[in-house]
Design a protein around this motif. Structure first.
Motif, PDB file in Angstrom:
ATOM      1  N   GLY A  46      -5.126  -3.699 -14.206  1.00  0.00           N
ATOM      2  CA  GLY A  46      -4.426  -4.544 -13.318  1.00  0.00           C
ATOM      3  C   GLY A  46      -3.844  -5.894 -14.199  1.00  0.00           C
ATOM      4  N   GLY A  47      -2.882  -6.379 -13.582  1.00  0.00           N
ATOM      5  CA  GLY A  47      -2.194  -7.588 -14.261  1.00  0.00           C
ATOM      6  C   GLY A  47      -1.527  -7.527 -15.358  1.00  0.00           C
ATOM      7  N   GLU A  50      -2.728  -5.029 -17.810  1.00  0.00           N
ATOM      8  CA  GLU A  50      -2.162  -3.544 -17.701  1.00  0.00           C
ATOM      9  C   GLU A  50      -0.646  -3.646 -18.180  1.00  0.00           C
ATOM     10  OE1 GLU A  50      -0.910  -0.292 -14.085  1.00  0.00           O
ATOM     11  OE2 GLU A  50      -2.241  -2.310 -13.833  1.00  0.00           O
ATOM     12  N   GLU A 128      -3.085 -14.152 -10.359  1.00  0.00           N
ATOM     13  CA  GLU A 128      -2.298 -12.973 -10.569  1.00  0.00           C
ATOM     14  C   GLU A 128      -2.914 -12.069  -9.817  1.00  0.00           C
ATOM     15  OE1 GLU A 128      -0.922 -11.145 -14.786  1.00  0.00           O
ATOM     16  OE2 GLU A 128      -2.876 -10.997 -14.553  1.00  0.00           O
ATOM     17  N   LEU A 130      -4.005  -8.602  -8.107  1.00  0.00           N
ATOM     18  CA  LEU A 130      -4.427  -7.154  -8.754  1.00  0.00           C
ATOM     19  C   LEU A 130      -4.203  -6.487  -7.765  1.00  0.00           C
ATOM     20  CD1 LEU A 130      -8.060  -8.022 -10.482  1.00  0.00           C
ATOM     21  CD2 LEU A 130      -5.646  -7.833 -11.674  1.00  0.00           C
ATOM     22  N   SER A 131      -3.770  -5.077  -8.115  1.00  0.00           N
ATOM     23  CA  SER A 131      -3.549  -4.032  -7.282  1.00  0.00           C
ATOM     24  C   SER A 131      -5.153  -3.565  -6.459  1.00  0.00           C
ATOM     25  CB  SER A 131      -3.218  -2.642  -7.854  1.00  0.00           C
ATOM     26  OG  SER A 131      -3.978  -2.277  -8.682  1.00  0.00           O
ATOM     27  N   ALA A 134      -7.186  -1.689  -9.043  1.00  0.00           N
ATOM     28  CA  ALA A 134      -7.621  -2.457 -10.322  1.00  0.00           C
ATOM     29  C   ALA A 134      -8.775  -3.434  -9.961  1.00  0.00           C
ATOM     30  CB  ALA A 134      -6.565  -3.242 -11.059  1.00  0.00           C
ATOM     31  N   LEU A 135      -8.783  -4.134  -8.703  1.00  0.00           N
ATOM     32  CA  LEU A 135      -9.576  -4.884  -8.256  1.00  0.00           C
ATOM     33  C   LEU A 135     -10.949  -4.262  -7.886  1.00  0.00           C
ATOM     34  CD1 LEU A 135     -10.640  -7.743  -7.057  1.00  0.00           C
ATOM     35  CD2 LEU A 135      -9.753  -7.009  -4.800  1.00  0.00           C
ATOM     36  N   ARG A 138     -12.324  -3.238 -11.610  1.00  0.00           N
ATOM     37  CA  ARG A 138     -13.050  -4.205 -12.127  1.00  0.00           C
ATOM     38  C   ARG A 138     -14.364  -4.991 -11.501  1.00  0.00           C
ATOM     39  NH1 ARG A 138      -8.381  -8.551 -13.896  1.00  0.00           N
ATOM     40  NH2 ARG A 138     -10.453  -9.227 -14.777  1.00  0.00           N
TER      41      ARG A 138
END
Length: 166
Positions: A46-47, A50, A128, A130-131, A134-135, A138
């Motif tokens: 993400g972010g 990515e 930022e 994150l989707s 992605a969250l 991560r």
């Protein structure tokens, strides 16, 4: 007394040391994939990372190459704690480096996991966004990987220290 057998201090099992080796080299493999410009799994980051990965940004490729080298060195460090050739290395600097690396990995992993857990709980709003994908990745894989690696390396270091005192 718990954790002691007779007068001998408790020694972590060998699998802890080998776990540190496996985790380090597996993590290095991921960096190798991204350092070569692959976009596999970028959506799990993400972010801006990515975005830069999709753009094949040279600075991100270089950062992944540096991460690859550091992770390989971390794997070699863990190997030095369990292999006979590691016994030929200066003992105190080896243990100091291993303890320092373990502490850094645990601290970084714990801070990242805590921060992402607060983001997931809507306690903290990140700079930022994150989707959700992605969250989750991560929070459940990428950041805990540092924490687990650090804990395994700490166990490997303790094992080495207790089996062959400095």
């Amino acid at each position: 007394m718990p954790g002691r057998r007779g007068t001998q201090a408790w020694v972590p099992p060998a699998w802890v040391a080998w776990g540190a080796v496996v985790v380090a080299f597996a993590f290095a493999a991921v960096s190798l994939v991204w350092a070569t410009g692959s976009t596999a799994g970028l959506d799990t980051l993400g972010g801006s990372v990515e975005r830069l990965g999709w753009e094949r940004d040279p600075s991100l490729l270089a950062a992944n190459a540096v991460a690859l080298v550091l992770k390989v060195l971390g794997g070699v460090l863990a190997l030095a704690l369990v292999q006979p050739w590691g016994e030929r290395l200066p003992r105190r600097p080896l243990l100091a480096l291993a303890w320092s690396a373990a502490a850094l990995l645990v601290l970084y992993g714990a801070l990242q996991v805590t921060t992402l857990a607060l983001v997931a709980a809507d306690v903290v709003v990140p700079d930022e966004v994150l989707s959700d994908r992605a969250l989750r990745w991560r929070l459940l894989l990428w950041e805990p990987w540092f924490l687990v690696w650090g804990l395994l390396l700490a166990g490997a270091t303790l094992r080495s220290q207790r089996l062959r005192p400095a």
